[in-house]
Write a protein that holds these residues in place. Structure first.
Motif, short mmCIF file in Angstrom:
data_model
loop_
_atom_site.label_atom_id
_atom_site.label_comp_id
_atom_site.label_asym_id
_atom_site.label_seq_id
_atom_site.Cartn_x
_atom_site.Cartn_y
_atom_site.Cartn_z
N LEU A 54 14.69 67.82 9.23
CA LEU A 54 14.00 68.73 10.14
C LEU A 54 13.75 67.99 11.44
O LEU A 54 13.21 66.89 11.45
CB LEU A 54 12.67 69.19 9.53
N GLU A 55 14.15 68.60 12.53
CA GLU A 55 14.08 67.95 13.83
C GLU A 55 13.42 68.86 14.85
O GLU A 55 13.50 70.08 14.74
CB GLU A 55 15.51 67.60 14.28
N VAL A 56 12.79 68.25 15.84
CA VAL A 56 12.19 68.99 16.95
C VAL A 56 13.02 68.66 18.19
O VAL A 56 13.19 67.49 18.54
CB VAL A 56 10.72 68.58 17.16
N SER A 57 13.53 69.70 18.85
CA SER A 57 14.36 69.48 20.03
C SER A 57 13.48 69.09 21.22
O SER A 57 12.24 69.15 21.16
CB SER A 57 15.15 70.74 20.37
N ILE A 58 14.13 68.72 22.29
CA ILE A 58 13.41 68.36 23.53
C ILE A 58 12.57 69.53 24.01
O ILE A 58 11.49 69.35 24.55
CB ILE A 58 14.41 67.90 24.60
N SER A 59 13.05 70.75 23.77
CA SER A 59 12.30 71.95 24.17
C SER A 59 11.33 72.40 23.08
O SER A 59 10.83 73.52 23.12
CB SER A 59 13.26 73.08 24.52
N HIS A 60 11.07 71.52 22.10
CA HIS A 60 10.07 71.72 21.04
C HIS A 60 10.45 72.80 20.02
O HIS A 60 9.59 73.40 19.40
CB HIS A 60 8.69 72.02 21.62
N ARG A 61 11.74 73.04 19.84
CA ARG A 61 12.21 74.00 18.84
C ARG A 61 12.52 73.27 17.54
O ARG A 61 13.25 72.28 17.54
CB ARG A 61 13.45 74.74 19.33
N LEU A 62 11.98 73.76 16.43
CA LEU A 62 12.28 73.21 15.11
C LEU A 62 13.65 73.71 14.66
O LEU A 62 13.98 74.88 14.84
CB LEU A 62 11.22 73.63 14.10
N HIS A 63 14.45 72.82 14.07
CA HIS A 63 15.76 73.16 13.54
C HIS A 63 16.16 72.12 12.51
O HIS A 63 15.54 71.06 12.41
CB HIS A 63 16.80 73.25 14.66
N TYR A 64 17.17 72.45 11.74
CA TYR A 64 17.66 71.55 10.69
C TYR A 64 19.05 71.04 11.03
O TYR A 64 19.90 71.79 11.52
CB TYR A 64 17.75 72.26 9.33
N HIS A 65 19.29 69.77 10.73
CA HIS A 65 20.62 69.20 10.65
C HIS A 65 20.80 68.79 9.20
O HIS A 65 19.89 68.21 8.61
CB HIS A 65 20.77 67.97 11.56
N THR A 66 21.95 69.11 8.64
CA THR A 66 22.13 68.89 7.20
C THR A 66 23.50 68.30 6.89
O THR A 66 24.43 68.39 7.69
CB THR A 66 22.01 70.21 6.41
N ILE A 67 23.58 67.72 5.72
CA ILE A 67 24.85 67.38 5.10
C ILE A 67 24.89 68.15 3.78
O ILE A 67 23.97 68.06 2.98
CB ILE A 67 24.99 65.87 4.82
N PHE A 68 25.96 68.93 3.61
CA PHE A 68 26.20 69.62 2.35
C PHE A 68 27.48 69.06 1.74
O PHE A 68 28.44 68.79 2.45
CB PHE A 68 26.43 71.12 2.57
N GLN A 69 27.48 68.93 0.43
CA GLN A 69 28.72 68.63 -0.27
C GLN A 69 29.23 69.94 -0.85
O GLN A 69 28.54 70.59 -1.64
CB GLN A 69 28.51 67.61 -1.38
N VAL A 70 30.41 70.33 -0.41
CA VAL A 70 30.99 71.59 -0.87
C VAL A 70 31.34 71.45 -2.35
O VAL A 70 32.07 70.53 -2.72
CB VAL A 70 32.25 71.96 -0.06
N PRO A 71 30.81 72.31 -3.21
CA PRO A 71 31.14 72.24 -4.64
C PRO A 71 32.64 72.42 -4.87
O PRO A 71 33.31 73.12 -4.11
CB PRO A 71 30.34 73.39 -5.26
N LYS A 72 33.13 71.81 -5.92
CA LYS A 72 34.57 71.83 -6.20
C LYS A 72 35.08 73.21 -6.60
O LYS A 72 36.26 73.47 -6.52
CB LYS A 72 34.91 70.81 -7.28
N ASN A 73 34.18 74.09 -7.00
CA ASN A 73 34.62 75.41 -7.45
C ASN A 73 34.79 76.42 -6.31
O ASN A 73 35.00 77.60 -6.56
CB ASN A 73 33.64 75.97 -8.49
N ILE A 74 34.72 75.97 -5.06
CA ILE A 74 34.75 76.89 -3.93
C ILE A 74 35.46 76.25 -2.74
O ILE A 74 35.38 75.03 -2.55
CB ILE A 74 33.31 77.32 -3.56
N ARG A 75 36.17 77.06 -1.96
CA ARG A 75 36.81 76.56 -0.74
C ARG A 75 35.76 76.34 0.35
O ARG A 75 34.75 77.05 0.39
CB ARG A 75 37.85 77.57 -0.25
#
Length: 159
Positions: A79-100
């Motif tokens: 969870l990050e706060v931008s310079i303009s004070h907006r909350l947002h998420y940066h994430t890493i997802f591992q794509v499951p093997k059962n899906i493209r």
């Protein structure tokens, strides 16, 4: 007693979070509405919204395996706060093997837009490496934080 410097702590956190490999890993940035029905977004509401999003996503991806066995998508959320004070998420997802990957990204986007705070701006990065993790853990503000409540990573998954 030895105290850790901030740079040492950041480095150890990065080492702890680094996946064993970045195969099938994608980076996703999720923006949020900053106000809904005159209620202002804060860190607690962000965390609750992200948990709701993950529940929707896991049900969509795994179906009964999520509710019955607790099978979940691997995710590292920051969870990050931008310079303009907006909350947002940066994430890493591992794509499951059962899906493209493309199908998984559609499910992520659809699930995010179903939440109360999910905003329509959605960015993804198909091929990430340790540089993306460094970007996630830059912590420019004292309010930037790893969302440990919603963090889930099992390295030897067979999904």
């Amino acid at each position: 007693m030895r105290f850790l410097r901030v740079s040492d702590l950041r480095q150890q956190t990065r080492e702890f979070l680094t996946p064993t490999n970045f195969d099938r890993c994608i980076g996703v940035s999720l923006t949020m509405k900053q106000k809904v029905n005159f209620v202002r977004l804060d860190e607690e509401r962000s965390c609750q919204n992200f948990r709701h999003f993950l529940n929707l996503l896991n049900k969509d991806v795994f179906g009964k395996r999520f509710t019955r066995f607790g099978t979940r998508v691997n995710v590292i959320p920051v969870l990050e706060v931008s310079i303009s004070h907006r909350l947002h998420y940066h994430t890493i997802f591992q794509v499951p093997k059962n899906i493209r990957s493309t199908d998984f990204l559609h499910k992520v986007e659809d699930s995010w837009k179903k939440t109360d705070w999910g905003y329509e701006h959605f960015h993804h990065h198909n091929h990430i490496d340790e540089g993306w993790l460094d970007y996630l853990t830059k912590f420019r503000s004292h309010r930037d934080q790893i969302d440990w409540i919603n963090h889930h990573w099992v390295s030897d998954r067979r999904v």
